[in-house]
Design a protein around this motif. Sequence first.
Motif, mmCIF file in Angstrom:
data_model
loop_
_atom_site.group_PDB
_atom_site.id
_atom_site.type_symbol
_atom_site.label_atom_id
_atom_site.label_comp_id
_atom_site.label_asym_id
_atom_site.label_seq_id
_atom_site.Cartn_x
_atom_site.Cartn_y
_atom_site.Cartn_z
ATOM 1 N N GLY A 5 0.891 -1.206 0.011
ATOM 2 C CA GLY A 5 0.065 -0.010 0.058
ATOM 3 C C GLY A 5 0.988 1.274 0.018
ATOM 4 O O GLY A 5 0.337 2.424 0.231
ATOM 5 N N LEU A 6 2.142 1.288 -0.296
ATOM 6 C CA LEU A 6 3.004 2.414 -0.408
ATOM 7 C C LEU A 6 3.213 2.843 -1.664
ATOM 8 O O LEU A 6 3.474 4.323 -1.739
ATOM 9 C CB LEU A 6 4.420 2.052 0.389
ATOM 10 N N LYS A 7 3.231 2.399 -2.767
ATOM 11 C CA LYS A 7 3.388 2.929 -3.873
ATOM 12 C C LYS A 7 2.067 3.291 -4.782
ATOM 13 O O LYS A 7 0.903 2.813 -4.455
ATOM 14 C CB LYS A 7 3.864 1.658 -4.825
ATOM 15 N N LYS A 8 2.336 4.573 -5.043
ATOM 16 C CA LYS A 8 1.181 5.463 -5.738
ATOM 17 C C LYS A 8 1.168 5.168 -7.384
ATOM 18 O O LYS A 8 2.349 5.395 -7.986
ATOM 19 C CB LYS A 8 0.865 6.560 -5.300
ATOM 20 N N ALA A 9 0.238 4.891 -8.149
ATOM 21 C CA ALA A 9 0.311 4.662 -9.347
ATOM 22 C C ALA A 9 -1.140 4.356 -10.031
ATOM 23 O O ALA A 9 -1.998 3.849 -9.315
ATOM 24 C CB ALA A 9 1.222 3.547 -9.869
ATOM 25 N N ALA A 10 -1.259 4.658 -11.448
ATOM 26 C CA ALA A 10 -2.625 4.469 -11.959
ATOM 27 C C ALA A 10 -2.802 2.952 -12.278
ATOM 28 O O ALA A 10 -1.649 2.222 -12.459
ATOM 29 C CB ALA A 10 -2.666 5.202 -13.434
ATOM 30 N N TYR A 11 -3.742 2.449 -12.571
ATOM 31 C CA TYR A 11 -4.160 0.920 -12.405
ATOM 32 C C TYR A 11 -5.130 0.644 -12.936
ATOM 33 O O TYR A 11 -6.296 1.450 -12.974
ATOM 34 C CB TYR A 11 -3.706 -0.148 -11.310
ATOM 35 N N CYS A 12 -5.547 -0.568 -13.745
ATOM 36 C CA CYS A 12 -6.944 -1.017 -14.068
ATOM 37 C C CYS A 12 -7.485 -2.179 -13.121
ATOM 38 O O CYS A 12 -6.652 -2.884 -12.480
ATOM 39 C CB CYS A 12 -6.974 -1.499 -15.497
ATOM 40 N N ALA A 13 -8.553 -2.166 -13.130
ATOM 41 C CA ALA A 13 -9.319 -3.289 -12.164
ATOM 42 C C ALA A 13 -10.265 -4.199 -13.257
ATOM 43 O O ALA A 13 -10.979 -3.356 -13.735
ATOM 44 C CB ALA A 13 -9.950 -2.929 -11.001
ATOM 45 N N LEU A 14 -10.150 -5.434 -12.960
ATOM 46 C CA LEU A 14 -11.026 -6.173 -13.804
ATOM 47 C C LEU A 14 -12.273 -6.707 -13.019
ATOM 48 O O LEU A 14 -12.151 -7.421 -11.970
ATOM 49 C CB LEU A 14 -10.135 -7.597 -13.955
ATOM 50 N N SER A 15 -13.353 -6.326 -13.927
ATOM 51 C CA SER A 15 -14.723 -7.174 -13.061
ATOM 52 C C SER A 15 -15.278 -7.968 -14.255
ATOM 53 O O SER A 15 -15.373 -7.630 -15.195
ATOM 54 C CB SER A 15 -15.754 -5.639 -13.219
ATOM 55 N N TYR A 16 -15.632 -9.192 -13.534
ATOM 56 C CA TYR A 16 -15.942 -10.341 -14.595
ATOM 57 C C TYR A 16 -16.615 -11.259 -13.807
ATOM 58 O O TYR A 16 -16.885 -11.449 -12.399
ATOM 59 C CB TYR A 16 -14.548 -10.971 -15.231
ATOM 60 N N GLY A 30 -12.807 2.325 -6.468
ATOM 61 C CA GLY A 30 -12.844 3.480 -6.641
ATOM 62 C C GLY A 30 -11.587 4.364 -7.222
ATOM 63 O O GLY A 30 -11.832 5.303 -7.507
ATOM 64 N N ASN A 31 -10.535 3.725 -6.819
ATOM 65 C CA ASN A 31 -9.203 4.265 -7.009
ATOM 66 C C ASN A 31 -8.450 3.972 -8.392
ATOM 67 O O ASN A 31 -7.603 4.406 -9.073
ATOM 68 C CB ASN A 31 -8.223 3.977 -6.061
ATOM 69 N N ALA A 32 -9.172 2.829 -9.178
ATOM 70 C CA ALA A 32 -8.706 2.237 -10.407
ATOM 71 C C ALA A 32 -8.942 3.519 -11.170
ATOM 72 O O ALA A 32 -9.966 4.121 -11.289
ATOM 73 C CB ALA A 32 -9.442 1.163 -10.635
ATOM 74 N N THR A 33 -8.044 3.686 -12.184
ATOM 75 C CA THR A 33 -8.184 4.642 -13.281
ATOM 76 C C THR A 33 -9.218 4.244 -14.151
ATOM 77 O O THR A 33 -10.205 5.050 -14.533
ATOM 78 C CB THR A 33 -6.848 4.981 -14.032
ATOM 79 N N ILE A 34 -9.390 2.844 -14.579
ATOM 80 C CA ILE A 34 -10.471 2.412 -15.426
ATOM 81 C C ILE A 34 -10.653 1.119 -14.750
ATOM 82 O O ILE A 34 -9.756 0.235 -14.327
ATOM 83 C CB ILE A 34 -9.716 2.089 -16.615
ATOM 84 N N THR A 35 -12.050 0.683 -14.812
ATOM 85 C CA THR A 35 -12.347 -0.608 -14.449
ATOM 86 C C THR A 35 -12.879 -1.333 -15.563
ATOM 87 O O THR A 35 -13.490 -0.818 -16.453
ATOM 88 C CB THR A 35 -13.851 -0.603 -13.403
ATOM 89 N N ILE A 36 -12.199 -2.424 -15.927
ATOM 90 C CA ILE A 36 -12.447 -3.115 -17.135
ATOM 91 C C ILE A 36 -13.564 -4.159 -17.028
ATOM 92 O O ILE A 36 -13.533 -5.068 -16.237
ATOM 93 C CB ILE A 36 -11.311 -4.105 -17.700
ATOM 94 N N SER A 37 -14.827 -3.949 -17.537
ATOM 95 C CA SER A 37 -15.824 -4.655 -17.490
ATOM 96 C C SER A 37 -16.083 -5.757 -18.676
ATOM 97 O O SER A 37 -16.158 -5.567 -19.656
ATOM 98 C CB SER A 37 -17.063 -3.766 -17.536
ATOM 99 N N ALA A 38 -15.640 -7.205 -18.358
ATOM 100 C CA ALA A 38 -15.652 -8.062 -19.263
ATOM 101 C C ALA A 38 -17.111 -8.683 -19.337
ATOM 102 O O ALA A 38 -17.295 -10.031 -19.194
ATOM 103 C CB ALA A 38 -14.690 -9.278 -18.604
ATOM 104 N N ILE A 39 -18.101 -7.967 -20.029
ATOM 105 C CA ILE A 39 -19.448 -8.351 -20.179
ATOM 106 C C ILE A 39 -19.599 -9.401 -21.136
ATOM 107 O O ILE A 39 -20.546 -10.436 -21.050
ATOM 108 C CB ILE A 39 -20.283 -7.108 -20.490
ATOM 109 N N ASN A 40 -18.714 -9.565 -22.098
ATOM 110 C CA ASN A 40 -18.596 -10.469 -23.187
ATOM 111 C C ASN A 40 -18.067 -11.782 -23.015
ATOM 112 O O ASN A 40 -18.175 -12.777 -23.585
ATOM 113 C CB ASN A 40 -18.030 -10.101 -24.497
ATOM 114 N N ALA A 41 -17.525 -11.960 -21.523
ATOM 115 C CA ALA A 41 -16.844 -13.152 -21.168
ATOM 116 C C ALA A 41 -17.896 -13.953 -20.122
ATOM 117 O O ALA A 41 -18.372 -13.441 -19.115
ATOM 118 C CB ALA A 41 -15.562 -12.938 -20.412
ATOM 119 N N SER A 42 -18.000 -15.235 -20.251
ATOM 120 C CA SER A 42 -18.873 -15.771 -19.435
ATOM 121 C C SER A 42 -18.278 -16.379 -18.255
ATOM 122 O O SER A 42 -18.753 -16.612 -17.227
ATOM 123 C CB SER A 42 -19.885 -17.132 -20.013
#
Length: 535
Positions: free
Chosen positions: A59-70, A149-161
């Motif tokens: 939790g010490l490093k600060k950077a932009a990141y993506c989070a995957l929702s699937y 909430g802190n992710a730059t982008i949440t990747i929503s994998a709607i097309n993945a079952s």
Amino acid sequence: MDPPSLSRETLSSENVSLIASWVTNCQKNHSFCQQSPSPLPLRIIDVQGTVPVLIVTDGLKKAAYCALSYCWGLSEANAYDQQYMTTSKTIAMRMQGMPMEELPQTFRDAVSVTRTLGLRYLWIDSLCIIQDCEADMLKEIHWMGSTFGNATITISAINASNASSGFLARDPQPISFKHSYVGTPGKAHLNPPSPGGTWDKDVENTAWNQRAWTFQERILSRRVLHFAKNKVYFECRSGDTDEEGAPPRRSIYDPSFSGDSTLLARTLGYFEHFKSHGPREQDLVYKAYYELAELYSKRKLSFNSDRARAFSAIVGNFGLLLGSGHCHGLWLNDMLHGLLWRCGRNVGGDRSPASSSEILPLRPGDLDSKWLSWSWYSAGEQVRWPKRPKIFLGVDENSPSPRKQIMQQYIRYQETSSESPVTLQVNAYLTLAYHEFIQYQNRGKISVKGEVSYYPEFDNETRKKISGKLWILRLPSPTLRDHIYDHGLVLDEAISGSSFTRVGVFRINSLMPRSQDGSWVKIEAGEKLEWVSLT
């Protein structure tokens, strides 16, 4: 002007430029979406090198990141123990590297999107949480709101079952031929690809959007990229659009939005909206909470024990707004209303259980999933709350203190030992009643002292069909002494005999004020408030 044509490749150069423009515009111009550099989650995947590797940041490093929702998409053919995940045994290997050819296709696609967006880090729950460590799971679930909430982008994998199916491949669009009878007879030309889908079809009515975990992952995100079958959708806390340039939808908290279907509304930005409006009218915030709880209760779970976990980040955010203690899905400062939830089948809602037949056996180390009878978590299907009564008439709604002082007269709640972890006591009117199941009407009827009969709404279809003794608990309305309706809980005596379990709710509408209704005068004669323990 014709809308932009859809690309045949999800990550075509045109789409990548379009996505970058959406994100840049959001970062520069949307006040609800602004963010300062935030610490990375405890564990995250570094995708910069050829081989993705799991790293520990503390939790010490600060950077932009993506989070995957699937969707995990668990089934007999896609069992839990077959998932590619991090466990106590595999964490050392994950930190040495995860070759792309070893990753399931959905994870590979997420890595590709992260790299294409120019970001280095990617968070995936099954890899960044130690799945067989209960303590680690609880700790990471506690921070789930911050993770998305802190992710730059949440990747929503709607097309993945599931994790293996992937989400970037597009269906080949059929090329139609059309004969032109102008000029050269029989000359054919190609029609452009048919337009893509809609938010309703491609996002809202999807398996991804029916899962319980994706509910809070979406609402708490700052920005979401939805990768649907043939189109990319973008939404943030301030607006939305898609690959064809669709105009933004209204927000669910927009005063001009009056539709019954939330499929037509954007839910991102809920909490930012309330935070930006200064002093808040408490009833409106509670109303918003119950609306989200109703929507969440329709969602499907693979594990019963996740019912509270998958909603915990939503609860945490509302806790900051309400200043109220919370217990098992309900608020102490609003408990007299919160206890009145009803199962959806009793009010025209979704009749299928939220968990359906997809409930699977508990994972190793899972918490006990037996919920307290008075908590809506115990329903296992869609729930609804009645219209809010004005029980705090004359109370300053902009301050939680008067509400809290009133509730303390009627509610006691304490978490004690492991043998008796929860005690909820309600100061209300307890009355013995008789229940009769009317088979030809397929409903029950309750008689109280032979004076009043009414039809309860049972939480369980089996209990509805059992005639005999039960109890009704009439909940007080602190500031309305002569109202013409009455409501409360239907109870059974617990096995211990010293407490009660909830089995349903009731509501009575009278044609006249209580003081003029002879039946109620007889029923209430000699009655007094008493503390009743619920389990």
